[in-house]
Design an enzyme around this catalytic site. Sequence first.
Site, PDB file in Angstrom:
ATOM      1  N   THR B  17      -8.432  10.603  -5.853  1.00 50.45           N
ATOM      2  CA  THR B  17      -9.374  11.716  -5.835  1.00 50.45           C
ATOM      3  C   THR B  17      -8.739  13.073  -5.544  1.00 50.45           C
ATOM      4  OG1 THR B  17     -10.944  10.105  -4.942  1.00 50.45           O
ATOM      5  CG2 THR B  17     -11.653  12.402  -4.995  1.00 50.45           C
ATOM      6  N   GLU B  18      -7.794  13.085  -4.632  1.00 46.33           N
ATOM      7  CA  GLU B  18      -7.210  14.363  -4.245  1.00 46.33           C
ATOM      8  C   GLU B  18      -5.805  14.140  -3.713  1.00 46.33           C
ATOM      9  OE1 GLU B  18     -10.120  15.649  -1.313  1.00 46.33           O
ATOM     10  OE2 GLU B  18      -9.251  14.366   0.224  1.00 46.33           O
ATOM     11  N   TYR B 157      -2.171   2.065  11.599  1.00 43.31           N
ATOM     12  CA  TYR B 157      -1.855   2.801  10.378  1.00 43.31           C
ATOM     13  C   TYR B 157      -0.351   2.748  10.093  1.00 43.31           C
ATOM     14  CZ  TYR B 157      -1.206   6.827   7.280  1.00 43.31           C
ATOM     15  OH  TYR B 157      -0.844   7.641   6.243  1.00 43.31           O
TER      16      TYR B 157
END
Lengths: 264, 264
Positions: B17-18, B157
Site C-alpha cells: 500500500t505504501e 517484532y
Amino acid sequence: MDLKEKYGEWGIVLGATEGVGEAFCKKLAEGGMNIVMVGRREELMREKAEKFKAEYGVDYKVVRADLSQPDDACDKIFAATEGLDMGFMSYVACLHHFGRFQDVDLATHEQCLNVNVISFLRIFHHYMKDFAAKDRGAVINVSSMTGISGSPFNGEYGAGKAYILKLTEAVAYETKKTGVDVEAITLGTTLTPTAMKNFPKGPAGDAVVKIALTPDQVADEAFEKLGHEMSIIAGERNKASVHDWKANHTEDEYISYMGAFYEN
Amino acid sequence: MDLKEKYGEWGIVLGATEGVGEAFCKKLAEGGMNIVMVGRREELMREKAEKFKAEYGVDYKVVRADLSQPDDACDKIFAATEGLDMGFMSYVACLHHFGRFQDVDLATHEQCLNVNVISFLRIFHHYMKDFAAKDRGAVINVSSMTGISGSPFNGEYGAGKAYILKLTEAVAYETKKTGVDVEAITLGTTLTPTAMKNFPKGPAGDAVVKIALTPDQVADEAFEKLGHEMSIIAGERNKASVHDWKANHTEDEYISYMGAFYEN
C-alpha cells in the site's frame, strides 16, 4: 549455587529427555530445585528423574507432550505446573528437517515452526508473566549458531533459532534491572544424541566433533553466567569463530560457508 | 532492467500500500511487470495501481487481505495469482506492538507472529515452489536491523524480522546457482508512513530521521543488487553501523544500545 533459595521451588525444562536439556535438569537438581521435565519419551525421562531424586533428594514431575502440537502441549504443561512455586524455565526443544526450502512440504515446515517458534513463544510468555509478577525467576533459552549465520538446507531451523535468540535477548534487556534473570545461550556443535546422528560424514564431520562441547560444559557456562550476561555464545572456540565471521566477513561469505558445510 | 523478460509477467508485493512496498511496485512497473498488490486498504492500493498503469502501461490486481489471518489471506492471495505467469514476490508486510514482552497479551503477540512469520512462511514457500519448478523468478524479502540487534520493548517484532532474514538468506544460498534470484534486504530507519508514526520524540528521534533512507533509495539498492548479492543492509551508513557493532562490540552491548533507544 542455591538456585531454590534465589529463584523458587520448581524449574521446568522443555526438551528435557537428553543432551543439553538433561544437563540443565541436573543443574537444577544440584541447586536444590524440583524439576518438571517435558519431552516425548516419558519412560526415559522418568528413569533420569529418578536418578536426580536419588542423588539430590529433589522432587520431580514428568510431562509427556509433543511441542509440535502447541494447543495440546501447552494445556498439559500449564496444568502440570499450576499452583507450583515456579522459578526457572528453559526452552531447549527444537525440530529440524533437511532439504531445499521448497522441496520440504509446508506441513513439515509448520511442524518445525510449532516446536521452534509457536510453543516457545507461548511457554516463554506464560512463565515470564508469572516470574515478572513475583519479580523472581530465571530463564535460559537455547539458540544455535545457525541462527546467527543462517543455515542453507536447514533454513527454517536456523530462522527459528534466530527468533528464539532475538526474542530472548530483548526480554533479557527488559528485565535487566529486575529480580528476573533472562539469558540466551547460542550453541555451536554440541555432543548431544540428536546432533551426533546429523553430523556430515567424512573430514567435515570429524573436524566438527573434535571441537564440540559436551552438554555438561554448555550447562556449566549457562548457569555460571545467568544473571550476569544476557546473550552468550557457548565455548571459547565458538565465541572466537562467531566474532571472526562478524568482524571480518560479509553476510554473503558467512552464509556461503554454512551452505558449503552441508553441500558436501 | 527488463524484469518481465528476465523473471516473468507478474510480480506480487505483500504489504504494497505504501512505503517500501509501494516503491517496489513502482520498480516492477518500470521493469514492465504487471503487479499484484496485497494489503488491507483496497481503495488506496487501487489509486496507486491506477497511477502505475497510466504511467507504465502495466496491468494490475489488488487483493485486500489481512496477513494476520493466514488461512484466509493465503486463500485469497493464491487464488488471485492462480494461472498467472508469476515471476517475482516480495514480503514487505510487518506488524509490531510496543511493550515489555509479558505485558503484551499473547493474542497480540500471535497476531504479530501471523504477519511476520506464519503468512511469510506460507507465501514464500508457495511462490518458491513455482519459481523453482520453472527455474525462473525472483524474491526480495525485507528484514530490519532490529532482527540483527534484537529489539527490547519490541522484541517479538525483531525476532520475526530475524526469522525472515535467516530463512531468506538460507534460500538465497540454496538457489544461488539456479535461475531464481533470492535476496534479503535489511532496513535501518526508512521514511515510511508507519515508521514516522513510531519515531521516539526528541533528539534520539531527530537523529534517526536525519540519517534515514527513503523508500525509493531502498528499492533502488534492492533491485540493483538482485541476483548479485544474497543479503544486503540498505544504505552505506547502516552497513557501517552494523559492521561496527558486529566487529567492535559484544552482543550485550548491541542489545543495550537498542534497549536504551526506546527506554528514553
